[in-house]
Scaffold this motif. Structure first.
Motif, mmCIF file in Angstrom:
data_model
loop_
_atom_site.group_PDB
_atom_site.id
_atom_site.type_symbol
_atom_site.label_atom_id
_atom_site.label_comp_id
_atom_site.label_asym_id
_atom_site.label_seq_id
_atom_site.Cartn_x
_atom_site.Cartn_y
_atom_site.Cartn_z
ATOM 1 N N PHE A 55 0.842 -1.203 0.000
ATOM 2 C CA PHE A 55 0.000 0.000 0.000
ATOM 3 C C PHE A 55 0.870 1.242 0.000
ATOM 4 C CE2 PHE A 55 -2.648 -3.254 2.069
ATOM 5 C CZ PHE A 55 -3.694 -3.264 1.166
ATOM 6 N N ASP A 56 0.805 1.978 -1.094
ATOM 7 C CA ASP A 56 1.579 3.210 -1.196
ATOM 8 C C ASP A 56 0.693 4.423 -1.444
ATOM 9 O OD1 ASP A 56 0.789 2.701 -3.758
ATOM 10 O OD2 ASP A 56 2.811 2.596 -4.618
ATOM 11 N N GLY A 57 -0.644 4.208 -1.467
ATOM 12 C CA GLY A 57 -1.553 5.319 -1.697
ATOM 13 C C GLY A 57 -1.481 5.867 -3.108
ATOM 14 N N VAL A 58 -0.899 5.102 -4.016
ATOM 15 C CA VAL A 58 -0.774 5.509 -5.413
ATOM 16 C C VAL A 58 -1.599 4.540 -6.259
ATOM 17 C CG1 VAL A 58 0.791 5.862 -7.357
ATOM 18 C CG2 VAL A 58 1.527 6.455 -5.030
ATOM 19 N N ILE A 59 -2.511 5.075 -7.064
ATOM 20 C CA ILE A 59 -3.401 4.244 -7.871
ATOM 21 C C ILE A 59 -2.772 3.957 -9.230
ATOM 22 C CG2 ILE A 59 -5.682 4.042 -8.924
ATOM 23 C CD1 ILE A 59 -5.754 4.014 -5.887
ATOM 24 N N LYS A 131 -15.508 -10.155 -7.462
ATOM 25 C CA LYS A 131 -16.411 -9.059 -7.113
ATOM 26 C C LYS A 131 -15.738 -7.692 -7.170
ATOM 27 C CE LYS A 131 -19.539 -7.703 -3.340
ATOM 28 N NZ LYS A 131 -20.022 -8.048 -1.973
ATOM 29 N N TYR A 132 -14.404 -7.658 -7.036
ATOM 30 C CA TYR A 132 -13.696 -6.394 -6.910
ATOM 31 C C TYR A 132 -12.784 -6.158 -8.112
ATOM 32 C CZ TYR A 132 -15.353 -7.334 -2.216
ATOM 33 O OH TYR A 132 -16.158 -7.638 -1.152
ATOM 34 N N SER A 133 -12.231 -4.968 -8.194
ATOM 35 C CA SER A 133 -11.366 -4.624 -9.322
ATOM 36 C C SER A 133 -10.080 -5.436 -9.278
ATOM 37 C CB SER A 133 -11.040 -3.129 -9.291
ATOM 38 O OG SER A 133 -10.271 -2.808 -8.145
ATOM 39 N N ALA A 134 -9.451 -5.530 -10.425
ATOM 40 C CA ALA A 134 -8.143 -6.180 -10.524
ATOM 41 C C ALA A 134 -7.092 -5.107 -10.760
ATOM 42 C CB ALA A 134 -8.144 -7.178 -11.676
ATOM 43 N N GLY A 135 -5.884 -5.380 -10.254
ATOM 44 C CA GLY A 135 -4.797 -4.438 -10.490
ATOM 45 C C GLY A 135 -4.190 -3.913 -9.222
ATOM 46 N N ASP A 136 -4.502 -2.687 -8.883
ATOM 47 C CA ASP A 136 -3.839 -2.003 -7.776
ATOM 48 C C ASP A 136 -4.485 -2.339 -6.433
ATOM 49 O OD1 ASP A 136 -1.846 0.552 -7.477
ATOM 50 O OD2 ASP A 136 -3.421 0.576 -5.961
ATOM 51 N N SER A 137 -3.663 -2.708 -5.449
ATOM 52 C CA SER A 137 -4.175 -3.082 -4.127
ATOM 53 C C SER A 137 -4.817 -1.912 -3.395
ATOM 54 C CB SER A 137 -3.038 -3.651 -3.259
ATOM 55 O OG SER A 137 -2.526 -4.839 -3.809
ATOM 56 N N ASP A 138 -4.332 -0.695 -3.659
ATOM 57 C CA ASP A 138 -4.919 0.475 -3.014
ATOM 58 C C ASP A 138 -6.379 0.650 -3.442
ATOM 59 O OD1 ASP A 138 -2.507 2.064 -1.672
ATOM 60 O OD2 ASP A 138 -1.824 1.264 -3.583
ATOM 61 N N MET A 139 -6.663 0.406 -4.721
ATOM 62 C CA MET A 139 -8.037 0.508 -5.206
ATOM 63 C C MET A 139 -8.917 -0.564 -4.562
ATOM 64 S SD MET A 139 -10.056 2.302 -7.229
ATOM 65 C CE MET A 139 -9.417 2.929 -8.798
#
Length: 415
Positions: A55-59, A131-139
């Motif tokens: 988690f870096d808060g960057v999408i 159910k959730y988006s793929a890709g960035d953990s922050d999202m």
């Protein structure tokens, strides 16, 4: 909002699903299959988290789930991600908990709970689900936090949804407001302020967070679906286009002829930097809302004056701000005289000032946002506050009303 896939050749569902699975695999959280470590303070966490890899808060790039109508979440976050100030807000909102999970903060959440803890187990279940988006953990963490917040609203009777549909179609608050704490401007097709809004977007790329939706299916635009509006651009020949991001795949940029975009646009939600907002950027919806709020506020103040309910009266006066004060004074031009009369008599100077000052201060703030000459504001303050409200024995309400009227005329001249 979500879109039902059909046989339209413009939507290749199998390709999108394949890309989504590849993205999930590429970004799969290594903490789910690496050993745990124990820090010197006995807090357990993953190796990946200790390296700051989670988690870096960057999408980064994300792809929406095909089974959940949470495009409003992704489009809202992606719209904030187009601005420097929005990226800073996202980065501040998503933090590692030091144990492989995350703490997500929503400034705009109603109630006392503003933070939502996303555990490793929450993430594990999410990554094993479609159910959730793929890709960035922050999202993903943001989606899970929105779901937890929505569940709270359901429990308190403020949202009518089931556990399986918490993310579908919105929860009565935009993602922009949830993350920033400030309501966005709403522009609907036909808004008389819309052209001015389009001009500002075109002239100030990267300044605003914007997402939009459309009235009709007109590929690659689909109704009941939210998109991020990245920019409005014009080439050397004067041809304009809208640059969009579809949450189905945020790595892809969609260019739409501006005429096609404009004619099909259902609504547009625009957020400005909360620390330096453009005070002149308002939709018809915003203006109508301010007028209604001012009418109700004035009515409440008048009622509590007549009922001699000073406690509630002061609460109503505390709701006066730079956005409603001019409307309030135009609908209720005698409000200052009424407040003055309510506390008339010797020895009531401080009590009178306490009631009238919120109106004066709000008007001063409004004047500043309209760039009224500083000397004019200083003179207004000197007369209304220093001479009248700070007077030892007697307050001349008519003199205050005269100065208020003059300042309102200057403010309206700037609009």
């Amino acid at each position: 909002m979500s879109v039902n896939f059909n046989n339209d050749n413009n939507i290749n569902r199998s390709e999108l699903k394949q890309k989504r699975e590849e993205l999930k695999l590429l970004n799969k959280d290594i903490s789910l299959f690496t050993p745990q470590y124990v820090s010197q303070n006995d807090n357990a966490g993953s190796i990946s988290d200790s390296m700051g890899a989670k988690f870096d808060g960057v999408i980064g790039d994300t792809m929406q789930s095909f089974s959940t109508g949470d495009c409003w979440v992704l489009a809202g976050v992606n719209s904030l991600n187009q601005t420097d100030w929005g990226r800073a807000i996202i980065k501040d909102a998503v933090k590692s908990d030091g144990q492989g999970g995350a703490i997500v903060s929503f400034k705009g959440a109603e109630g006392s709970q503003k933070e939502f803890h996303i555990t490793v187990e929450d993430l594990r279940k999410a990554e094993q689900s479609d159910k959730y988006s793929a890709g960035d953990s922050d999202m993903t963490a943001i989606e899970l936090a929105v779901e937890k917040y929505a569940d709270l609203k359901v429990k308190y009777g403020n949202l009518d949804k089931t556990a399986d549909t918490l993310l579908d179609g919105g929860i009565g608050i935009t993602m922009q407001e949830l993350l920033t704490g400030v309501k966005p401007h709403f522009y609907y097709n036909g808004d008389t302020k819309l052209e001015e809004c389009f001009d500002k977007i075109q002239e100030n790329p990267g300044k605003y967070s914007i997402y939009t939706a459309f009235l009709n299916d007109d590929p690659p635009l689909y109704k009941d679906h939210a998109y991020t509006l990245k920019a409005i651009e014009e080439d050397i020949n004067g041809n304009k286009k809208a640059v969009l991001i579809n949450p189905w795949d945020s790595s892809e940029i969609i260019d739409i002829p501006f005429g096609k975009f404009k004619s099909n646009m259902h609504f547009l939600l625009l957020s400005d930097n909360p620390d330096s907002p453009d005070e002149n950027l308002k939709s018809n919806y915003d203006l109508q809302k301010e007028i209604i709020e001012a009418r109700l506020l004035g009515s409440g103040i008048k009622k509590n004056l007549l009922d001699d309910n000073e406690q509630i009266l002061k609460k109503e006066l505390g709701r006066i701000n730079k956005d409603n004060v001019v409307h309030l004074l135009k609908f209720y031009p005698s409000i200052i005289t009424m407040l003055d009369s309510y506390k008339s008599g010797w020895g009531n100077g401080n009590a009178k000032k306490e009631l009238i000052l919120p109106i004066i201060n709000a008007l001063i703030e409004k004047a500043k946002t309209k760039n009224i000459d500083a000397k004019v504001i200083e003179n207004f303050t000197q007369i209304c506050v220093n001479q009248e409200l700070d007077a030892l024995f007697y307050t001349n309400a008519e003199k205050i009303n005269k100065e208020v009227k003059n300042l309102i005329e200057l403010i309206e001249g700037k609009e």
